[in-house]
Design a protein around this motif. Structure first.
Motif, short mmCIF file in Angstrom:
data_model
loop_
_atom_site.label_atom_id
_atom_site.label_comp_id
_atom_site.label_asym_id
_atom_site.label_seq_id
_atom_site.Cartn_x
_atom_site.Cartn_y
_atom_site.Cartn_z
N UNK A 27 -1.43 -15.60 -22.77
CA UNK A 27 -1.41 -14.21 -23.22
C UNK A 27 -2.75 -13.73 -23.76
N UNK A 28 -3.76 -14.59 -23.77
CA UNK A 28 -5.03 -14.21 -24.41
C UNK A 28 -6.11 -13.90 -23.38
N UNK A 29 -5.72 -13.62 -22.14
CA UNK A 29 -6.69 -13.42 -21.07
C UNK A 29 -7.72 -12.37 -21.41
N UNK A 30 -7.28 -11.23 -21.93
CA UNK A 30 -8.19 -10.08 -22.09
C UNK A 30 -9.28 -10.31 -23.12
N UNK A 31 -9.10 -11.26 -24.03
CA UNK A 31 -10.11 -11.46 -25.07
C UNK A 31 -11.08 -12.59 -24.72
N UNK A 32 -10.87 -13.21 -23.56
CA UNK A 32 -11.71 -14.34 -23.18
C UNK A 32 -12.75 -13.98 -22.13
N UNK A 33 -13.84 -14.74 -22.14
CA UNK A 33 -14.85 -14.65 -21.09
C UNK A 33 -14.52 -15.67 -20.01
N UNK A 34 -15.00 -15.39 -18.81
CA UNK A 34 -14.77 -16.30 -17.69
C UNK A 34 -16.03 -16.43 -16.84
N UNK A 35 -16.12 -17.57 -16.19
CA UNK A 35 -17.27 -17.80 -15.34
C UNK A 35 -16.86 -18.49 -14.05
N UNK A 36 -17.65 -18.27 -13.02
CA UNK A 36 -17.52 -19.01 -11.76
C UNK A 36 -18.70 -19.95 -11.65
N UNK A 37 -18.40 -21.22 -11.44
CA UNK A 37 -19.41 -22.23 -11.21
C UNK A 37 -19.27 -22.74 -9.78
N UNK A 38 -20.31 -23.41 -9.31
CA UNK A 38 -20.20 -24.08 -8.02
C UNK A 38 -20.94 -25.41 -8.06
#
Length: 121
Positions: A27-38
């Motif tokens: 439920x905390x998706x909106x307050x988190x940062x996300x990244x794409x790594x490869x």
């Protein structure tokens, strides 16, 4: 505990496009940062793009102008739109939940399982 599930990887030809998706539980998706790594074979893990909770973004120099990271808080999903793909973009792409500290994306230990992107010449 948050779980991340990537999808969208495929085998494509150079110049084509792909969109990767990362679906997050919790439920905390909106307050988190996300990244794409490869990670490509024989190479180090590298941050391709990051997006903050306020949708500020940053990109690896080699993908600027070709890749776009975005998020849909209603769907708990982060996307990576990849255009004009090149053979050197071939790698396993991973989604990560992280934080921004002093404008820099910092990965946490929350990772997806990865999705393979292969670009043929």
């Amino acid at each position: 505990q948050v779980q991340l599930v990537e999808s969208g990887g495929a085998l494509v030809q150079a110049g084509e496009s792909l969109r990767l998706s990362c679906a997050a539980s919790g439920s905390s998706f909106s307050i988190n940062a996300f990244g794409w790594y490869r990670q490509a074979p024989g190479k180090q893990h590298e941050l391709v793009a990051g997006i903050s909770s306020g949708s500020s973004t940053n990109y690896l120099d080699s993908v600027k102008g070709r890749f776009t990271i975005s998020r849909d808080n209603a769907k708990n999903t982060v996307y990576l739109q990849m255009n004009s793909l090149k053979p050197e973009d071939t790698a396993v792409y991973y989604c990560n939940q992280g934080v921004y500290i002093s404008g820099k994306y910092i990965a946490t230990n929350v990772w997806g399982q990865g999705t393979q992107v292969t670009v043929s010449a």
